[in-house]
Design a protein around this motif. Sequence first.
Motif, PDB file in Angstrom:
ATOM      1  N   ALA A 246      48.107  37.193  50.668  1.00 47.84           N
ATOM      2  CA  ALA A 246      47.761  37.015  49.240  1.00 47.84           C
ATOM      3  C   ALA A 246      46.241  37.494  48.930  1.00 47.84           C
ATOM      4  O   ALA A 246      45.740  38.028  48.215  1.00 47.84           O
ATOM      5  CB  ALA A 246      47.877  35.637  48.890  1.00 47.84           C
ATOM      6  N   LEU A 247      45.574  37.428  50.317  1.00 47.69           N
ATOM      7  CA  LEU A 247      44.040  37.491  50.348  1.00 47.69           C
ATOM      8  C   LEU A 247      43.810  39.066  50.651  1.00 47.69           C
ATOM      9  O   LEU A 247      42.657  39.544  50.961  1.00 47.69           O
ATOM     10  CB  LEU A 247      43.327  36.497  51.085  1.00 47.69           C
ATOM     11  N   GLY A 248      44.746  39.512  51.584  1.00 45.50           N
ATOM     12  CA  GLY A 248      44.502  40.949  51.734  1.00 45.50           C
ATOM     13  C   GLY A 248      44.468  41.974  50.809  1.00 45.50           C
ATOM     14  O   GLY A 248      45.266  41.704  49.850  1.00 45.50           O
ATOM     15  N   MET A 249      43.627  43.179  50.916  1.00 41.91           N
ATOM     16  CA  MET A 249      43.482  43.809  49.913  1.00 41.91           C
ATOM     17  C   MET A 249      43.001  45.508  50.395  1.00 41.91           C
ATOM     18  O   MET A 249      42.401  45.512  51.322  1.00 41.91           O
ATOM     19  CB  MET A 249      42.121  43.288  49.012  1.00 41.91           C
ATOM     20  N   SER A 250      43.562  46.345  49.857  1.00 42.23           N
ATOM     21  CA  SER A 250      43.358  47.676  50.402  1.00 42.23           C
ATOM     22  C   SER A 250      41.967  48.124  49.864  1.00 42.23           C
ATOM     23  O   SER A 250      41.267  47.294  48.853  1.00 42.23           O
ATOM     24  CB  SER A 250      44.276  48.682  49.764  1.00 42.23           C
ATOM     25  N   SER A 251      41.255  49.107  50.471  1.00 42.36           N
ATOM     26  CA  SER A 251      39.983  49.575  49.969  1.00 42.36           C
ATOM     27  C   SER A 251      39.855  49.960  48.672  1.00 42.36           C
ATOM     28  O   SER A 251      38.662  49.785  47.989  1.00 42.36           O
ATOM     29  CB  SER A 251      39.568  50.582  50.755  1.00 42.36           C
ATOM     30  N   TYR A 252      40.960  50.707  48.208  1.00 40.32           N
ATOM     31  CA  TYR A 252      40.814  51.071  46.612  1.00 40.32           C
ATOM     32  C   TYR A 252      40.905  49.924  45.833  1.00 40.32           C
ATOM     33  O   TYR A 252      40.182  49.683  44.807  1.00 40.32           O
ATOM     34  CB  TYR A 252      41.914  51.941  46.469  1.00 40.32           C
ATOM     35  N   ALA A 253      41.930  48.837  46.120  1.00 44.29           N
ATOM     36  CA  ALA A 253      41.861  47.825  45.270  1.00 44.29           C
ATOM     37  C   ALA A 253      40.693  46.843  45.364  1.00 44.29           C
ATOM     38  O   ALA A 253      39.962  46.510  44.347  1.00 44.29           O
ATOM     39  CB  ALA A 253      43.039  46.655  45.766  1.00 44.29           C
ATOM     40  N   ALA A 254      39.956  46.992  46.280  1.00 46.26           N
ATOM     41  CA  ALA A 254      38.694  46.383  46.428  1.00 46.26           C
ATOM     42  C   ALA A 254      37.552  47.102  45.595  1.00 46.26           C
ATOM     43  O   ALA A 254      36.660  46.221  45.024  1.00 46.26           O
ATOM     44  CB  ALA A 254      38.259  46.508  48.019  1.00 46.26           C
ATOM     45  N   SER A 255      37.598  48.373  45.508  1.00 46.56           N
ATOM     46  CA  SER A 255      36.468  48.924  44.608  1.00 46.56           C
ATOM     47  C   SER A 255      36.812  48.439  43.132  1.00 46.56           C
ATOM     48  O   SER A 255      35.838  48.479  42.631  1.00 46.56           O
ATOM     49  CB  SER A 255      36.941  50.596  44.782  1.00 46.56           C
ATOM     50  N   ARG A 256      37.911  48.011  42.917  1.00 47.15           N
ATOM     51  CA  ARG A 256      38.247  47.574  41.440  1.00 47.15           C
ATOM     52  C   ARG A 256      37.731  46.209  41.286  1.00 47.15           C
ATOM     53  O   ARG A 256      37.125  45.816  40.397  1.00 47.15           O
ATOM     54  CB  ARG A 256      39.527  47.626  41.102  1.00 47.15           C
TER      55      ARG A 256
END
Length: 545
Positions: A246-256
């Motif tokens: 649930a708390l893991g996030m891709s680099s692109y999602a992180a940019s958003r």
Amino acid sequence: MTGGEAIVAGLLAQGVDTLFGLPGAQMYPLFDALAQVPDQIRTIGARHEQACGYMAFGYARSTGRTGVYSVVPGPGVLNTTAALATAWGCNTPVVCLTGQIPSAFIGKRRGHLHEIADQLGTLRSVVKWAERIERVEDAPALVAEAFRQAQSGRPGPVALEMAWDVMASSADVPEALPAVLDPHPQIDRQQLAGALALVAKAERPMIMTGSGAQHASAAVTELARMIGAPVAAFRGGRGVVDETSALGMSSYAASRYYADCDLVIGIGTRLEMPTMRWGDMMRVVDRLESAKLIRIDIDPAEMDRLKADVGLVADAACAAEALVAALTISGHRAAENGAKIAAVKAQAARETAGVQPQLAYLDVIRDVLPPDGLLVEELCQVGFASYFAYPVQRPRTYVSTGFQGTLGFGFQTALGVKVAHPDKPVVSITGDGGFLFGVQELATAVQYGIGLVTVVFNNEAYGNVRRDQETRYGNRLIGADLVNPDFLMLAKAFGLDGHRVHAPAELKPVLAAALAKGEPALIEVVLPRGSEASPWPFIHPVKSY
């Protein structure tokens, strides 16, 4: 002992079990010493010196232990400097052992075999530390010092050289002892209190991890849970927190997500994403512009390179554990950001779905590999897409070249990864261009039974170069299109299994069978030239905050 035997005694004292090497005249005493301890140190040969360096890098990068290789001086060690630079950029402990011309000739420029003007100076320009062993009896202590330098503080590559005549001579040698690593820096309690104050005020915190956090998975995961922060990484810090959680996030999602972030906790990272990838790669910034920043890094120099509101000079695991303990005492309640995180991740998945066919192939590989299976990327269209479209679930299971961007590193590095993990599935993804940088090491895989499965995506081009020339330089193509061998015939010639597929659905059973067999295998994926969608809008997204 001879000088070679004294070096090996030093390696044994450090617990070395594997060495990658290519022998030659100046190194005969060292390799003869290795030949006397085959049950203690396994020596893996190679067909080119660069592979020795890359295999040692892969061994170290995927284990956290120090990788060791040995090659001849001069042109031999120069052939490994790309691997050393990669290890330096990725903060990976690697020990390079090389020779020298006879000691009486050093600095004389008489043109002795393999002489270069200043080998030690050349090495010092690409490694953390380098030294010459002047006397046989000094070898064990200097080997220990090399390992101390490689592993203490900010890890990195180091090098030792020994003159030809010294390595062949003999002397009484003192007992070899294990390296004593530097203690971790003490956490500044005032800075820790400042970090807690920032966390207490934050409504939309976010954690970014780098290579320095790979050993701190448990502590970072707990910290993220306690404060309700998603965790993202660009390359080196991936898998510290399971990216499918649930708390893991891709680099692109992180940019958003970063658009509304009010606090970043950077752990063992240079923070390339917010300072370069999500902004202007040509503009140097020395602080974040839209969020508070807590930095945790073992290297104090990092606090000057990118200034933080609070800087904790500390080991990543120690600092994360200290934060968790302090938050527990304070009764901190996690920010309720779960719905926002899930929405951003879903949006990012929708936006990146068109990066085809790369995503479809990455989905197959992720589905076939278990959570602890290892993937080694390469500078190719599928490799670039893997930055954001291949969820990494465990620490050290995604091996990247980092900021060096060393084309051709992947296949050779993956051999070292597989040597380090003989009982785990390891997949190398590479393009046709990068693969041919080290294709001769197929012979190494067969000779030593290294059960690596290599997937070559053949688009008959240096794909990035070709796209840039098409879109930015008026379609004036130069040096971008490739003529390749028949990869199935190539595999047969080297004596390993070869397969050819044309679609993701075809890849899945072939890859699964190859991994199950546990032997070296080459799978060619045929792609029409220029058919891959560009992954770059999602690696370097337009600034949106």
